[in-house]
Design a protein around this motif. Structure first.
Motif, mmCIF file in Angstrom:
data_model
loop_
_atom_site.group_PDB
_atom_site.id
_atom_site.type_symbol
_atom_site.label_atom_id
_atom_site.label_comp_id
_atom_site.label_asym_id
_atom_site.label_seq_id
_atom_site.Cartn_x
_atom_site.Cartn_y
_atom_site.Cartn_z
ATOM 1 N N LYS A 92 -9.485 -51.995 77.170
ATOM 2 C CA LYS A 92 -10.942 -51.948 76.979
ATOM 3 C C LYS A 92 -11.494 -53.260 76.429
ATOM 4 O O LYS A 92 -12.612 -53.646 76.770
ATOM 5 N N THR A 109 -21.364 -52.868 71.820
ATOM 6 C CA THR A 109 -19.943 -52.849 71.441
ATOM 7 C C THR A 109 -19.629 -53.999 70.503
ATOM 8 O O THR A 109 -20.127 -55.104 70.698
ATOM 9 N N VAL A 134 -18.411 -44.826 67.855
ATOM 10 C CA VAL A 134 -17.262 -44.382 68.635
ATOM 11 C C VAL A 134 -16.191 -45.463 68.544
ATOM 12 O O VAL A 134 -16.479 -46.638 68.778
ATOM 13 N N LYS A 136 -12.588 -46.877 69.868
ATOM 14 C CA LYS A 136 -11.690 -46.752 71.021
ATOM 15 C C LYS A 136 -10.472 -47.634 70.867
ATOM 16 O O LYS A 136 -10.588 -48.822 70.579
ATOM 17 N N THR A 140 -6.651 -46.558 75.704
ATOM 18 C CA THR A 140 -6.944 -45.144 75.924
ATOM 19 C C THR A 140 -7.145 -44.818 77.401
ATOM 20 O O THR A 140 -7.590 -45.653 78.181
ATOM 21 N N SER A 143 -9.607 -39.911 77.763
ATOM 22 C CA SER A 143 -10.346 -39.684 76.504
ATOM 23 C C SER A 143 -9.443 -39.546 75.276
ATOM 24 O O SER A 143 -9.909 -39.142 74.209
ATOM 25 N N TYR A 145 -7.762 -41.568 73.143
ATOM 26 C CA TYR A 145 -7.897 -42.373 71.927
ATOM 27 C C TYR A 145 -9.332 -42.882 71.758
ATOM 28 O O TYR A 145 -9.573 -44.070 71.567
ATOM 29 N N VAL A 146 -10.266 -41.959 71.921
ATOM 30 C CA VAL A 146 -11.681 -42.236 71.747
ATOM 31 C C VAL A 146 -12.182 -41.238 70.705
ATOM 32 O O VAL A 146 -12.148 -40.034 70.953
ATOM 33 N N GLU A 147 -12.558 -41.727 69.527
ATOM 34 C CA GLU A 147 -12.963 -40.798 68.469
ATOM 35 C C GLU A 147 -14.221 -41.271 67.755
ATOM 36 O O GLU A 147 -14.517 -42.460 67.720
ATOM 37 N N LYS A 204 -17.152 -35.695 74.939
ATOM 38 C CA LYS A 204 -16.285 -36.439 75.843
ATOM 39 C C LYS A 204 -16.009 -35.587 77.069
ATOM 40 O O LYS A 204 -15.857 -34.382 76.967
ATOM 41 N N GLU A 263 -16.858 -47.488 81.352
ATOM 42 C CA GLU A 263 -15.616 -48.185 81.653
ATOM 43 C C GLU A 263 -15.384 -48.208 83.156
ATOM 44 O O GLU A 263 -15.951 -47.410 83.896
#
Ligand SMILES: Nc1ncnc2c1ncn2[C@@H]1O[C@H](COP(=O)(O)OP(=O)(O)O)[C@@H](O)[C@H]1O
Ligand SMILES: [Mg+2]
Lengths: 292, 231
Positions: A92, A109, A134, A136, A140, A143, A145-147, A204, A263
């Motif tokens: 990412k 971002t 969020v 990341k 990932t 979804s 490792y997106v918290e 998500k 993405e």
């Protein structure tokens, strides 16, 4: 006659809808006079015997699929996903930096380095992006490792976990929407258009977690290409254009009438009755690309 | 020319710390120095940041990834006419025995193990090697026939401290292809020839005072020669 190897792992056959899509690829190839064989991990030494390699196993520079991709590339084969696309899409940080550089509309971002995980920086991030943010992990997918984090304590907790594998993370403004546009792109052209609906009460698209019992994942609503908003098309093609000329699935959110890229995926999911439901020709187009 | 280094170098090189460089947008030819260029580690992001800025940089992200994946390292090296041994990527013990034979050198090919190899002289040793390097047979390994003596050498801009001519020449060629300034090479010597087997990160403690001196010297040389880093 083209000999196509389709690199798969066992989990690619664990969902009947994915298996059906793989069989569709095989039948389409064979109808067009090509050979289509499934290539498993134990036979990757056979790559020289093929003309093209189509990777359906999950891609990452650290996975066997990268070795397959790069080997095929070095041997001059046609390959989806090509090693450059894997390298960019699997990270990412890499793709967001390219979006920034080339002016691809995206969610606000910031990047966070491991050494910068301190109170001042976290406060600064919250004041720039608002709460929650969020977080990341660059590697990932699905979804996983997106918290979200709404306070410094949970920010630190998530970041520490994600920093175990990557020394830089991506932090974004929380931008919830009812669905993600998913646009399939092949060689700078639109392949299919869907909406991946976000399950009720979630934020998500709970994704198709291969090989695991299906977790909650939202419906897929397929759209006719001709009904695609022109600006959506433009943004999708621009985002893929900075990555390469291969096969991609772009995730785009529509926020107050603007389209922002979430993405670009290489190796996009193709499940029979889902991504293909308005565009049965996706199999043929991908096979043509591989055998050209 | 910009030197970004996670290693303590002498002051007159004016090296930037990785964190400083990552927060900057300095456009210049970049030498990225670290003992550990692993994918997803700071060293990787330094090269990535330089590439995004449009800087010429060594090593490139592509080479960082490729050099650490043994099958790709060997494939690209052999394409560039660097002597390598044949290899087989598989998770199948029997296949190794019939197609590669014993004794055999085994390297891991998975996301978790990035250093070391195992030598197996018989079948049960091979099973043990596959069990540990394949993480309980879950992942494939890269198997290479063992035909001679194995050597591990430090490479600093392609230079090795070993006096062996073949190994020095090999290490120079590997550097010219992958441009990894600091790494460890695994080499086999057989019939008085050197063959590339593998490449892995150095531990910071493996860099001696002499290595640091050599690094400074090499950087001076590059800047005297017009910042030509070979990309
Ligand atoms: N900044 C954000 N705000 C709100 N939702 C997000 C944001 N970024 C991602 N999501 C949602 O999280 C899910 C996964 O994000 P994504 O970036 O695609 O990661 P992955 O590669 O794991 O799929 C998607 O459903 C996406 O819509
Ligand atoms: Mg996604």
């Amino acid at each position: 006659m083209s000999r196509i190897a389709c690199f798969v792992e066992k989990y690619n056959f664990s969902d009947p809808r994915e298996e059906a899509a793989l069989q569709n690829f095989k039948q389409t190839a064979e109808k067009s006079g090509s050979q289509f064989s499934f290539l498993f991990r134990e036979n990757i030494e056979d790559i020289p015997n093929y003309d093209a390699v189509f990777i359906r196993a999950t891609t990452d520079p650290l996975f066997t699929s990268y070795i397959v991709s790069k080997t095929a590339w070095e041997l001059g084969k046609k390959v989806i996903d090509d090693p450059e696309s894997i390298k960019i899409c699997a990270n990412k940080i890499h793709q967001y930096a390219l979006f920034e550089k080339h002016g691809v509309p995206r969610i606000p971002t910031v990047f966070l380095s491991k050494d910068d995980l301190h109170h001042k920086k976290i406060t600064e991030i919250f004041s720039t992006l608002g709460k929650p943010v969020v977080i990341k992990a660059p590697y990932t997918s699905f979804s996983r490792y997106v918290e979200k984090a709404a306070c410094e304590t949970s920010f630190r907790e998530v970041a520490k976990r994600f920093f175990k594998k990557s020394d830089v993370l991506a932090i974004q403004k929380f931008t919830p929407t009812a669905f993600d546009w998913r646009v399939g792109v092949l060689g700078n052209d639109i392949l299919y258009v869907c909406k991946y609906m976000i399950p009720k009460g979630k934020w998500k698209h709970g994704a198709k977690l291969r090989g695991k019992p299906t977790v909650i994942w939202g419906r897929t609503v397929s759209i006719q290409k001709k009904d695609m908003p022109p600006r959506l098309r433009e943004v999708a093609l621009k985002a893929c254009g900075v990555i390469g000329k291969g096969l991609y699935g772009v995730d785009i959110k529509e926020v107050y009438g603007e389209y922002v890229v979430v993405e670009v995926n290489d190796n996009p999911s193709i499940y029979a009755g889902y991504e293909d439901s308005m565009d049965q020709d996706i199999y043929q187009r991908i096979i043509n690309y591989l055998s050209a | 020319m910009l030197v970004v280094s996670s290693i303590g170098l002498c002051d007159d090189l004016h090296a930037l710390k990785p964190a400083v460089f990552l927060g900057s947008s300095i456009k210049d030819t970049t030498i990225n120095l670290t003992n550990d260029y692993r994918y997803l580690k700071t060293g990787y992001y330094v090269s990535l940041h330089a590439e995004i800025l449009g800087n010429q940089v060594i090593p490139s992200c592509e080479n960082i990834i490729d050099a650490s994946r043994t099958p790709i390292l060997l494939l690209r090296a052999s394409k560039a006419k660097i002597p390598t041994v044949p290899f087989l990527v598989t998770d199948n013990v029997k296949k190794i025995i019939t197609e590669v034979g014993l004794p055999v050198v085994v390297f891991a090919v998975n996301p978790f193990i990035h250093e070391g190899y195992k030598v197996a002289k018989n079948q049960s040793a091979l099973y043990r090697a596959m069990k540990s390097l394949g993480m309980n047979y879950k992942f494939a390994v890269c198997a290479e026939p063992l035909r001679g003596e194995l050597h591990s050498v430090k490479s600093v801009f392609g230079k090795t401290e070993l006096a062996d001519e073949q190994i020095s020449a090999l290490s120079q060629k590997v550097y010219e292809l992958f441009r990894i300034p600091l790494c460890k090479l695994h080499v086999q010597k057989a019939e008085d020839k050197a063959f590339l087997c593998g490449l892995e990160p150095l531990k910071e403690t493996e860099l001696s005072k002499a290595d640091l001196k050599l690094i400074s010297k090499e950087i001076m040389l590059i800047s005297q020669q017009g910042n030509h880093i070979g990309v």
